[in-house]
Design a protein around this motif. Structure first.
Motif: not given
Length: 162
Positions: A82-84, A90-91, A130-131, A137-140
Motif C-alpha cells: 500500500x505504502x509504495x 501520502x506525502x 517522516x519524509x 523509500x517506502x521502508x524509510x
C-alpha cells in the motif's frame, strides 16, 4: 483513487499470504498431504485443500488435524504494498494533515477511526522527520512513521502492533 483502492485490495490479500495460519502452521489435511514441501504451488494447493474441505475449521474447533488455537495470530509482513503505491499522495496528505492516502495508511497501520484525526495531526507535525528527503523509500517512511508513533502516548499502542 483507483491506486488507493487497488493498493488496499492488495494489502488485504497479502494479509492472508503472510499471516501465521489460523490453527497453526501444521493445521489441516492440506498441510498433512504436502508436509515438508516448499514453494508457492505447494502452499496454494494445501491452502485450497484446507479451505474447500473445511477440515482446518473442524480441526480448530475440535483440536484435531494438527490444529492448535492457543497461539496468537501474527502478521510478519509490512504494509509496503500500500505504502509504495501511494507515496506521492501520502506525502501531500501528510503535509496537509488530511486526505484519503493518509487515512488509508492509518487503516493499514491499524489505527481505529477514533484516533485517525490524532494520527493525521501527529504525522503532519512530524512530516520532516517522516519524509526526511525527496528520495525517501517506502521502508524509510514506514520506519520513521512507527518511530514517531512510538513517541506519542495515544499512537504508541498501534506502533507496537504494526
Amino acid at each position: 483513487m483507483k491506486r488507493i483502492l487497488l493498493g488496499s485490495l492488495l494489502a488485504a490479500a497479502s494479509l492472508n499470504a503472510f499471516a501465521t495460519a489460523p490453527g497453526g502452521p501444521g493445521c489441516g489435511w492440506g498441510n498433512m498431504l504436502f508436509e515438508g514441501q516448499r514453494g508457492l504451488p505447494s502452499h496454494l494447493v494445501a491452502s485450497i485443500t484446507n479451505g474447500t474441505s473445511g477440515n482446518a475449521t473442524f480441526g480448530m474447533t475440535s483440536g484435531t488435524n494438527g490444529c492448535d488455537t492457543s497461539g496468537a495470530l501474527a502478521y510478519n509482513g509490512k504494509p509496503m504494498i500500500v505504502l509504495s503505491s501511494i507515496m506521492n499522495e501520502l506525502s501531500e496528505d501528510m503535509a496537509r494533515g488530511e486526505g484519503e492516502a493518509l487515512t488509508t495508511y492509518a487503516v493499514v497501520l491499524g489505527v481505529p477511526a477514533e484516533d485517525r484525526a490524532h494520527f493525521a495531526a501527529v504525522t503532519s507535525q512530524h512530516f520532516n522527520d517522516i519524509f526526511s528527503s525527496a528520495d525517501v523509500t517506502a521502508e524509510q517512511v514506514h520506519a520513521a512513521t512507527l518511530s514517531v508513533m512510538k513517541q506519542d502516548a495515544v499512537l504508541a499502542q498501534y506502533a507496537d502492533q504494526a
